[in-house]
Design a protein around this motif. Structure first.
Motif, PDB file in Angstrom:
ATOM      1  N   MET A   1       0.625  -1.277   0.003  1.00  0.00           N
ATOM      2  CA  MET A   1       0.030   0.065  -0.129  1.00  0.00           C
ATOM      3  C   MET A   1       0.879   1.089  -0.148  1.00  0.00           C
ATOM      4  SD  MET A   1      -2.889   0.959   2.664  1.00  0.00           S
ATOM      5  CE  MET A   1      -3.538   2.689   3.005  1.00  0.00           C
ATOM      6  N   ILE A   2       0.520   2.285  -0.828  1.00  0.00           N
ATOM      7  CA  ILE A   2       1.295   3.474  -0.846  1.00  0.00           C
ATOM      8  C   ILE A   2       0.781   4.527   0.098  1.00  0.00           C
ATOM      9  CG2 ILE A   2       1.797   5.344  -2.353  1.00  0.00           C
ATOM     10  CD1 ILE A   2       1.735   3.558  -4.757  1.00  0.00           C
ATOM     11  N   ASN A   3       1.443   4.969   0.901  1.00  0.00           N
ATOM     12  CA  ASN A   3       1.221   5.787   1.998  1.00  0.00           C
ATOM     13  C   ASN A   3       1.609   7.313   1.614  1.00  0.00           C
ATOM     14  OD1 ASN A   3       0.339   6.968   4.298  1.00  0.00           O
ATOM     15  ND2 ASN A   3       1.802   6.208   5.758  1.00  0.00           N
ATOM     16  N   ILE A   4       0.852   8.141   1.133  1.00  0.00           N
ATOM     17  CA  ILE A   4       1.020   9.611   0.796  1.00  0.00           C
ATOM     18  C   ILE A   4       0.339  10.461   1.481  1.00  0.00           C
ATOM     19  CG2 ILE A   4       2.354   9.001  -1.427  1.00  0.00           C
ATOM     20  CD1 ILE A   4      -0.225  10.211  -2.744  1.00  0.00           C
ATOM     21  N   THR A   5       0.782  11.631   1.852  1.00  0.00           N
ATOM     22  CA  THR A   5      -0.097  12.763   2.562  1.00  0.00           C
ATOM     23  C   THR A   5      -1.127  13.286   1.541  1.00  0.00           C
ATOM     24  OG1 THR A   5       1.415  14.540   2.270  1.00  0.00           O
ATOM     25  CG2 THR A   5       1.454  13.088   4.281  1.00  0.00           C
ATOM     26  N   PHE A   6      -1.939  14.236   2.056  1.00  0.00           N
ATOM     27  CA  PHE A   6      -2.972  14.833   1.261  1.00  0.00           C
ATOM     28  C   PHE A   6      -2.169  15.949   0.304  1.00  0.00           C
ATOM     29  CE2 PHE A   6      -5.753  18.773   0.628  1.00  0.00           C
ATOM     30  CZ  PHE A   6      -6.665  18.187   0.059  1.00  0.00           C
ATOM     31  N   TRP A   7      -1.264  16.646   0.929  1.00  0.00           N
ATOM     32  CA  TRP A   7      -0.322  17.517   0.256  1.00  0.00           C
ATOM     33  C   TRP A   7       0.486  16.859  -0.794  1.00  0.00           C
ATOM     34  CZ3 TRP A   7      -2.631  21.772   1.040  1.00  0.00           C
ATOM     35  CH2 TRP A   7      -3.336  22.027   2.392  1.00  0.00           C
ATOM     36  N   GLU A   8       0.995  15.647  -0.689  1.00  0.00           N
ATOM     37  CA  GLU A   8       1.931  14.948  -1.491  1.00  0.00           C
ATOM     38  C   GLU A   8       0.865  14.856  -2.751  1.00  0.00           C
ATOM     39  OE1 GLU A   8       5.309  12.938   0.880  1.00  0.00           O
ATOM     40  OE2 GLU A   8       3.272  12.136   1.124  1.00  0.00           O
ATOM     41  N   PHE A   9      -0.097  14.178  -2.585  1.00  0.00           N
ATOM     42  CA  PHE A   9      -1.007  13.976  -3.776  1.00  0.00           C
ATOM     43  C   PHE A   9      -1.396  15.047  -4.465  1.00  0.00           C
ATOM     44  CE2 PHE A   9      -5.210  12.817  -5.211  1.00  0.00           C
ATOM     45  CZ  PHE A   9      -4.699  11.647  -6.163  1.00  0.00           C
ATOM     46  N   GLY A  10      -1.637  16.290  -4.049  1.00  0.00           N
ATOM     47  CA  GLY A  10      -1.955  17.476  -4.435  1.00  0.00           C
ATOM     48  C   GLY A  10      -0.845  17.671  -5.303  1.00  0.00           C
ATOM     49  N   ARG A  11       0.568  17.717  -4.924  1.00  0.00           N
ATOM     50  CA  ARG A  11       1.642  17.864  -5.887  1.00  0.00           C
ATOM     51  C   ARG A  11       1.633  17.034  -7.177  1.00  0.00           C
ATOM     52  NH1 ARG A  11       4.020  19.013  -0.572  1.00  0.00           N
ATOM     53  NH2 ARG A  11       4.874  17.163  -0.485  1.00  0.00           N
ATOM     54  N   LEU A  12       1.392  15.745  -6.794  1.00  0.00           N
ATOM     55  CA  LEU A  12       1.267  14.660  -7.819  1.00  0.00           C
ATOM     56  C   LEU A  12       0.128  15.225  -8.956  1.00  0.00           C
ATOM     57  CD1 LEU A  12       1.683  11.466  -6.012  1.00  0.00           C
ATOM     58  CD2 LEU A  12       3.434  12.494  -7.465  1.00  0.00           C
ATOM     59  N   LEU A  13      -0.969  15.876  -8.466  1.00  0.00           N
ATOM     60  CA  LEU A  13      -2.037  16.359  -9.259  1.00  0.00           C
ATOM     61  C   LEU A  13      -1.498  17.512 -10.057  1.00  0.00           C
ATOM     62  CD1 LEU A  13      -4.950  15.942  -7.094  1.00  0.00           C
ATOM     63  CD2 LEU A  13      -4.731  14.560  -9.202  1.00  0.00           C
ATOM     64  N   ASP A  14      -0.834  18.343  -9.492  1.00  0.00           N
ATOM     65  CA  ASP A  14      -0.366  19.503  -9.937  1.00  0.00           C
ATOM     66  C   ASP A  14       0.629  19.375 -11.110  1.00  0.00           C
ATOM     67  OD1 ASP A  14      -1.947  21.235  -8.408  1.00  0.00           O
ATOM     68  OD2 ASP A  14      -0.623  21.636  -7.050  1.00  0.00           O
ATOM     69  N   ALA A  15       1.519  18.250 -10.807  1.00  0.00           N
ATOM     70  CA  ALA A  15       2.561  18.000 -11.608  1.00  0.00           C
ATOM     71  C   ALA A  15       1.915  17.230 -13.018  1.00  0.00           C
ATOM     72  CB  ALA A  15       3.469  17.058 -10.936  1.00  0.00           C
ATOM     73  N   GLY A  16       0.925  16.682 -12.881  1.00  0.00           N
ATOM     74  CA  GLY A  16       0.130  15.947 -13.978  1.00  0.00           C
ATOM     75  C   GLY A  16       0.722  14.391 -13.760  1.00  0.00           C
ATOM     76  N   THR A  17       1.323  14.317 -12.969  1.00  0.00           N
ATOM     77  CA  THR A  17       1.563  12.612 -12.462  1.00  0.00           C
ATOM     78  C   THR A  17       0.679  11.710 -12.430  1.00  0.00           C
ATOM     79  OG1 THR A  17       3.756  13.491 -11.583  1.00  0.00           O
ATOM     80  CG2 THR A  17       3.230  11.165 -11.100  1.00  0.00           C
ATOM     81  N   VAL A  18      -0.549  12.443 -11.618  1.00  0.00           N
ATOM     82  CA  VAL A  18      -1.856  11.650 -11.460  1.00  0.00           C
ATOM     83  C   VAL A  18      -2.856  12.611 -11.875  1.00  0.00           C
ATOM     84  CG1 VAL A  18      -3.333  10.897  -9.661  1.00  0.00           C
ATOM     85  CG2 VAL A  18      -1.020  10.694  -9.354  1.00  0.00           C
ATOM     86  N   ARG A  19      -3.549  11.936 -12.800  1.00  0.00           N
ATOM     87  CA  ARG A  19      -4.676  12.479 -13.262  1.00  0.00           C
ATOM     88  C   ARG A  19      -6.161  11.604 -13.036  1.00  0.00           C
ATOM     89  NH1 ARG A  19      -3.899  12.459 -19.693  1.00  0.00           N
ATOM     90  NH2 ARG A  19      -5.806  13.707 -19.513  1.00  0.00           N
ATOM     91  N   VAL A  20      -7.142  12.433 -12.997  1.00  0.00           N
ATOM     92  CA  VAL A  20      -8.490  12.197 -12.398  1.00  0.00           C
ATOM     93  C   VAL A  20      -9.366  12.376 -13.722  1.00  0.00           C
ATOM     94  CG1 VAL A  20     -10.332  12.357 -11.014  1.00  0.00           C
ATOM     95  CG2 VAL A  20      -8.171  12.910 -10.090  1.00  0.00           C
ATOM     96  N   ALA A  21      -9.982  11.170 -14.127  1.00  0.00           N
ATOM     97  CA  ALA A  21     -10.727  11.306 -15.211  1.00  0.00           C
ATOM     98  C   ALA A  21     -12.149  11.803 -14.737  1.00  0.00           C
ATOM     99  CB  ALA A  21     -11.223   9.735 -15.836  1.00  0.00           C
ATOM    100  N   ILE A  22     -13.020  12.725 -15.378  1.00  0.00           N
ATOM    101  CA  ILE A  22     -13.876  13.295 -15.046  1.00  0.00           C
ATOM    102  C   ILE A  22     -14.953  13.037 -16.225  1.00  0.00           C
ATOM    103  CG2 ILE A  22     -15.312  15.483 -14.589  1.00  0.00           C
ATOM    104  CD1 ILE A  22     -12.696  16.563 -13.130  1.00  0.00           C
TER     105      ILE A  22
END
Length: 56
Positions: free
Chosen positions: A1-22
């Motif tokens: 299991m990957i354990n990252i903080t809310f802020w780390e996840f936000g940085r991944l979203l901002d960087a485009g590393t993680v994308r959310v399909a809407i």
């Protein structure tokens, strides 16, 4: 299991590393329509309710 903080996840979203399909967005006042959209199925991402007009 990957354990990252809310802020780390936000940085991944901002960087485009993680994308959310809407799939679709609806204003909060149209939550019923959003639910109906979900009930129809074949969703290709998340259904988002926006609350930009919400008075706090």
């Amino acid at each position: 299991m990957i354990n990252i903080t809310f802020w780390e996840f936000g940085r991944l979203l901002d960087a485009g590393t993680v994308r959310v399909a809407i799939d679709s967005t609806f204003p909060l006042a149209d939550a019923r329509r959003a639910h109906e959209r979900a009930a129809r199925g074949h969703i290709q991402g998340k259904i988002v309710l926006t609350c930009s007009d919400l008075q706090l």
